[in-house]
Design a protein around this motif. Structure first.
Motif, PDB file in Angstrom:
ATOM      1  N   PRO A   1       3.022   8.791 -17.224  1.00 33.01           N
ATOM      2  CA  PRO A   1       3.603   7.989 -16.186  1.00 33.01           C
ATOM      3  C   PRO A   1       3.811   6.691 -16.586  1.00 33.01           C
ATOM      4  CG  PRO A   1       1.803   9.503 -15.367  1.00 33.01           C
ATOM      5  CD  PRO A   1       1.787   9.467 -16.717  1.00 33.01           C
ATOM      6  N   GLY A   2       4.986   6.095 -16.042  1.00 32.34           N
ATOM      7  CA  GLY A   2       4.839   4.541 -16.025  1.00 32.34           C
ATOM      8  C   GLY A   2       4.301   3.973 -14.864  1.00 32.34           C
ATOM      9  N   LEU A   3       3.327   3.008 -15.392  1.00 30.56           N
ATOM     10  CA  LEU A   3       2.429   2.363 -14.163  1.00 30.56           C
ATOM     11  C   LEU A   3       2.484   0.777 -14.049  1.00 30.56           C
ATOM     12  CD1 LEU A   3      -0.755   4.445 -14.947  1.00 30.56           C
ATOM     13  CD2 LEU A   3       0.661   4.671 -12.867  1.00 30.56           C
ATOM     14  N   THR A   4       2.355   0.383 -12.753  1.00 34.20           N
ATOM     15  CA  THR A   4       2.200  -1.022 -12.568  1.00 34.20           C
ATOM     16  C   THR A   4       1.517  -1.148 -11.236  1.00 34.20           C
ATOM     17  OG1 THR A   4       3.133  -3.250 -12.682  1.00 34.20           O
ATOM     18  CG2 THR A   4       4.326  -1.740 -11.328  1.00 34.20           C
ATOM     19  N   ILE A   5       1.228  -2.298 -10.800  1.00 37.13           N
ATOM     20  CA  ILE A   5       0.062  -2.209  -9.760  1.00 37.13           C
ATOM     21  C   ILE A   5       0.712  -3.212  -8.647  1.00 37.13           C
ATOM     22  CG2 ILE A   5      -2.335  -3.463  -8.894  1.00 37.13           C
ATOM     23  CD1 ILE A   5      -3.137  -2.946 -11.732  1.00 37.13           C
ATOM     24  N   LEU A   6       0.318  -2.695  -7.186  1.00 40.36           N
ATOM     25  CA  LEU A   6       0.538  -3.408  -6.143  1.00 40.36           C
ATOM     26  C   LEU A   6      -0.591  -4.299  -5.674  1.00 40.36           C
ATOM     27  CD1 LEU A   6       2.908  -3.897  -3.955  1.00 40.36           C
ATOM     28  CD2 LEU A   6       1.616  -2.247  -2.846  1.00 40.36           C
ATOM     29  N   ASN A   7      -0.539  -5.589  -5.810  1.00 39.86           N
ATOM     30  CA  ASN A   7      -1.801  -6.279  -5.863  1.00 39.86           C
ATOM     31  C   ASN A   7      -1.573  -7.275  -4.286  1.00 39.86           C
ATOM     32  OD1 ASN A   7      -2.199  -9.723  -7.007  1.00 39.86           O
ATOM     33  ND2 ASN A   7      -3.940  -8.365  -6.197  1.00 39.86           N
ATOM     34  N   TYR A   8      -2.588  -6.876  -3.582  1.00 42.49           N
ATOM     35  CA  TYR A   8      -2.655  -7.317  -2.188  1.00 42.49           C
ATOM     36  C   TYR A   8      -3.359  -8.623  -2.395  1.00 42.49           C
ATOM     37  CZ  TYR A   8      -1.511  -3.711   0.779  1.00 42.49           C
ATOM     38  OH  TYR A   8      -0.840  -2.779   1.742  1.00 42.49           O
ATOM     39  N   SER A   9      -2.878  -9.730  -1.759  1.00 46.78           N
ATOM     40  CA  SER A   9      -3.620 -11.247  -1.722  1.00 46.78           C
ATOM     41  C   SER A   9      -4.660 -11.174  -0.772  1.00 46.78           C
ATOM     42  CB  SER A   9      -2.565 -11.984  -1.317  1.00 46.78           C
ATOM     43  OG  SER A   9      -3.305 -13.453  -1.274  1.00 46.78           O
ATOM     44  N   PRO A  10      -5.883 -11.509  -0.997  1.00 44.96           N
ATOM     45  CA  PRO A  10      -6.188 -12.541  -1.926  1.00 44.96           C
ATOM     46  C   PRO A  10      -7.158 -11.569  -3.255  1.00 44.96           C
ATOM     47  CG  PRO A  10      -7.827 -12.691  -0.353  1.00 44.96           C
ATOM     48  CD  PRO A  10      -6.904 -11.646  -0.058  1.00 44.96           C
TER      49      PRO A  10
ATOM     50  N   ASN B   1       0.324  -2.398   4.850  1.00 44.81           N
ATOM     51  CA  ASN B   1      -0.753  -2.001   5.924  1.00 44.81           C
ATOM     52  C   ASN B   1      -2.106  -1.350   5.617  1.00 44.81           C
ATOM     53  OD1 ASN B   1       0.270   0.389   5.452  1.00 44.81           O
ATOM     54  ND2 ASN B   1       1.250   0.821   7.308  1.00 44.81           N
ATOM     55  N   GLN B   2      -2.149  -1.380   4.299  1.00 45.68           N
ATOM     56  CA  GLN B   2      -3.608  -0.743   3.727  1.00 45.68           C
ATOM     57  C   GLN B   2      -4.638  -1.797   3.526  1.00 45.68           C
ATOM     58  OE1 GLN B   2      -3.640   2.868   3.248  1.00 45.68           O
ATOM     59  NE2 GLN B   2      -1.792   2.704   4.397  1.00 45.68           N
ATOM     60  N   ASP B   3      -5.787  -1.346   2.969  1.00 44.38           N
ATOM     61  CA  ASP B   3      -6.838  -2.117   2.793  1.00 44.38           C
ATOM     62  C   ASP B   3      -6.738  -3.116   1.829  1.00 44.38           C
ATOM     63  OD1 ASP B   3      -9.343  -3.334   2.498  1.00 44.38           O
ATOM     64  OD2 ASP B   3     -10.254  -1.331   1.819  1.00 44.38           O
ATOM     65  N   PRO B   4      -6.718  -4.478   2.391  1.00 42.62           N
ATOM     66  CA  PRO B   4      -6.468  -5.614   1.274  1.00 42.62           C
ATOM     67  C   PRO B   4      -7.368  -6.022   0.208  1.00 42.62           C
ATOM     68  CG  PRO B   4      -6.845  -6.436   3.616  1.00 42.62           C
ATOM     69  CD  PRO B   4      -6.928  -5.142   3.688  1.00 42.62           C
ATOM     70  N   SER B   5      -8.341  -5.499   0.444  1.00 45.15           N
ATOM     71  CA  SER B   5      -9.309  -5.377  -0.477  1.00 45.15           C
ATOM     72  C   SER B   5      -9.295  -4.429  -1.831  1.00 45.15           C
ATOM     73  CB  SER B   5     -10.938  -5.486  -0.099  1.00 45.15           C
ATOM     74  OG  SER B   5     -11.135  -4.021   0.342  1.00 45.15           O
ATOM     75  N   ASN B   6      -8.273  -3.687  -1.898  1.00 45.99           N
ATOM     76  CA  ASN B   6      -7.970  -2.901  -2.707  1.00 45.99           C
ATOM     77  C   ASN B   6      -6.479  -3.147  -3.316  1.00 45.99           C
ATOM     78  OD1 ASN B   6     -10.464  -1.262  -2.958  1.00 45.99           O
ATOM     79  ND2 ASN B   6      -9.414   0.019  -1.118  1.00 45.99           N
ATOM     80  N   ASN B   7      -6.020  -2.593  -4.598  1.00 47.34           N
ATOM     81  CA  ASN B   7      -4.855  -2.589  -5.117  1.00 47.34           C
ATOM     82  C   ASN B   7      -4.420  -1.341  -5.260  1.00 47.34           C
ATOM     83  OD1 ASN B   7      -4.676  -5.432  -5.453  1.00 47.34           O
ATOM     84  ND2 ASN B   7      -5.735  -5.520  -7.334  1.00 47.34           N
ATOM     85  N   TYR B   8      -3.095  -1.168  -5.526  1.00 43.92           N
ATOM     86  CA  TYR B   8      -2.544   0.377  -5.445  1.00 43.92           C
ATOM     87  C   TYR B   8      -1.730   0.492  -6.544  1.00 43.92           C
ATOM     88  CZ  TYR B   8      -4.615  -0.245  -0.732  1.00 43.92           C
ATOM     89  OH  TYR B   8      -5.458  -0.260   0.226  1.00 43.92           O
TER      90      TYR B   8
END
Length: 583
Positions: A323-332, A301-308
């Motif tokens: 820290p261990g990191l990866t990305i939650l990628n919002y389409s598109p 429910n966050q801004d889909p123009s960003n990744n997190y």
């Protein structure tokens, strides 16, 4: 005077009976046997950038994910392609009802499978949940022998919560020093501590000596990673659609690190732990200790123009690992677009208050089996760090576990009286022991005696933490029980006393297979000894188990049916089988 029975009731009961038969038959028909053929071998790999030697399965690291449904049978034909050492695999969280020899614990449930040999693991996965598997011989988990095991609900059944998609994350830690060298270091006189891991891995991938989030770092040594996306250590991106709810399955196979996980700007609703449903609760981040597994729900429910950012940080030890990191990628949005805010900040590593608050929120969902109201036996296990002939050990009630050459399951089943210590290990420790201070006598002994539990009785275990060798040092220990789930009845500070029993939660305690004891505290567990076999109960921190931090429970072993010969073809049981062949 006779009773009149309503014909409509008879018809209704008959219809219900027939539907029950049809449902049971269809469930049996839907159950499948899932076949896997695996080869375990060492191979060159780059978990975090620098090339290392890892233990993989079928050329994969981590090993292949097993996916099955509740009621299915898993059949794994495991061939040892290692040149100089044995191997076993433990199916963490699977209770092995009726198949104790498939638990995969060397010297306890089976012999290690020798180089070039094949062992068949065949067992039923009777309950949906998030699980994993890992090596249980020497320190092979530290070498990378692990993978995910996911059990979906049976055909036609539903989870008690809704989600639109799911992801699976397996957390681990990684050293550039080999597991063999770590074993030698830990067994040296004096001990050479292995140190903190170089990297935290998410699904076997991490970044050493660089950072995905370097531009947010205040450290002058943080170099930005230049990933092309096809490296073995490139992070696995979690790709999501906006305004959906996702299930994130998380399991920790770490060798040392306790972790905290968070997704930037997203709430996490915790719904499952160790294969058991929980009363849902919402948090910003979760603590996850080695051996634990969770399912959390999150909504995009966050801004889909960003990744997190999805981040993991060390808990309970002063962090010397990034820290261990990866990305939650919002389409598109492009997956190559880094988040525009720094990774979420976890609680400080020694903020045990937040850890305890999180643990106390974990309560069973209505319908989860409730514990018996009383127990038949109480075993209090004092966790201490000690010396033995100059070597540093961990001990339980002043006994440091050293496993025998003959698996307990076979030696007890066939009455081989000289296979392990016959002296009964102590159910408690001296009443005047001060858990807040270093022990006056810091020496310990070794042993491999067994706690024999009367079948079908209820057992309470009190895990009692204490001061380590140095003053003002007490560590976190996550304890895992094989072959059972237990109820976590409560946590407490300092030394457990009889008055603490009144604080036990008998209403809705979580039902789990792994529990943590906090520094200078105690944790109370209750389980029913209703699974014939011999079961390990130990700290899930790999170096601590290697240094003796475990015990062995045996129950109803005479009820165990035929044990496959290949599980017992070593030690005294191996000689017994050989003699029977030649008769």
């Amino acid at each position: 005077m006779g009773f009149l029975i309503d014909p409509c009731l008879i018809r209704a009961l008959f219809s219900f009976y027939m539907l029950s038969i049809i449902f049971a038959t269809s469930s049996l028909a839907a159950a499948k046997t899932r076949h896997f053929k695996w080869e375990v071998e060492y191979m060159h790999w780059s978990p975090d950038g620098p090339e290392s030697v890892v233990m993989g399965i079928n050329g994969q690291f981590p090993g292949p994910t097993i996916r099955a449904r509740a009621g299915d049978t898993v059949h794994v034909e495991l061939t040892n392609k290692l040149h100089t050492e044995g191997v076993v695999i433990h199916w963490h969280g699977i209770r092995q009802k009726g198949t104790p020899w498939a638990d995969g614990t060397a010297s306890i449930s089976q012999c290690a499978t020798n180089p070039g040999e094949t062992f068949v693991y065949r067992f039923k996965v009777d309950r949906a949940g998030t699980y994993f598997y890992h090596g249980h011989y020497g320190m092979q988990r530290s070498a990378g022998l692990y993978g995910s095991l996911i059990v979906d609900v049976a055909e036609g059944e539903k989870e008690p919560f809704h989600y639109d998609g799911e992801f699976n994350i397996l957390l681990s830690d990684w050293w550039h020093k080999s597991s063999h060298e770590q074993e030698v270091d830990l067994s040296s006189n004096p001990m050479r501590w292995i140190g903190e891991p170089q990297t935290l891995l998410i699904n076997g991938r991490g970044q050493f000596n660089c950072s995905l989030a370097a531009r947010f770092s205040s450290s002058s040594t943080a170099n930005e990673c230049r990933l092309r996306g096809n490296e073995q250590y490139a992070p696995q991106i979690l790709r999501v659609q906006p305004n959906k709810t996702y299930r994130l399955r998380i399991a920790s196979s770490t060798a040392l690190a306790s972790l905290n996980l968070a997704i930037g700007k997203h709430k996490l609703v915790v719904v499952e732990a160790d294969g058991n449903y929980l009363r849902p609760f919402s948090v910003d981040n979760i603590d996850i200790y080695s051996g634990e597994s969770y399912s959390v729900l999150f909504t995009t429910n966050q801004d889909p123009s960003n990744n997190y950012w999805i981040s993991t940080n060390v808990r309970g030890r002063e962090p010397k690992t990034p820290p261990g990191l990866t990305i939650l990628n919002y389409s598109p949005t492009s997956a190559s677009k880094l988040p525009n805010s720094p990774p979420p900040v976890s609680p400080r590593w020694d903020d045990y208050g937040s850890s305890k608050a999180f643990s106390n929120k974990i309560l069973a969902l209505t319908g989860t089996p409730k514990p018996p109201t009383t127990s038949d036996r109480r075993i209090v296990l004092l966790n201490t760090q000690n010396f033995m002939d100059g070597h540093t050990k961990w001990a339980i009630n002043n006994v440091s576990l050293v496993l025998p050459a003959t698996p307990y399951l076979g030696s007890i089943r066939f009455g081989l009286s000289n296979a392990f210590d016959k002296k009964r290990p102590p159910d408690n420790f001296k009443h005047d022991y001060d858990v807040m201070k270093p022990a006056p006598n810091q020496n310990t002994t070794s042993g491999n005696g067994v706690y024999v539990l009367k079948f079908n009785t209820t057992v309470d275990v009190i895990l009692q933490n204490a001061n380590a060798l140095k003053a003002n040092v007490s560590e976190i220990h996550p304890w895992h029980l094989h072959g059972h789930d237990f109820w976590i009845l409560g946590y407490g500070e300092g030394k457990f006393t009889e008055s603490d029993v009144s604080k036990f939660n008998l209403k809705n305690p979580p039902y789990r297979n792994t529990a943590v004891i906090f520094p200078y505290g105690w944790t109370a567990l209750r389980f029913v000894a209703d699974n014939p076999g011999v079961w390990a109960f130990h700290c899930h921190i790999e170096p601590h188990l290697h240094m003796g931090m475990g015990v062995v429970f045996a129950e109803g072993v005479r009820r165990v049916k035929r044990i496959p010969n290949e599980a017992l073809a070593c030690g005294l049981t191996g000689k017994l089988l050989m003699n029977n062949v030649h008769k």
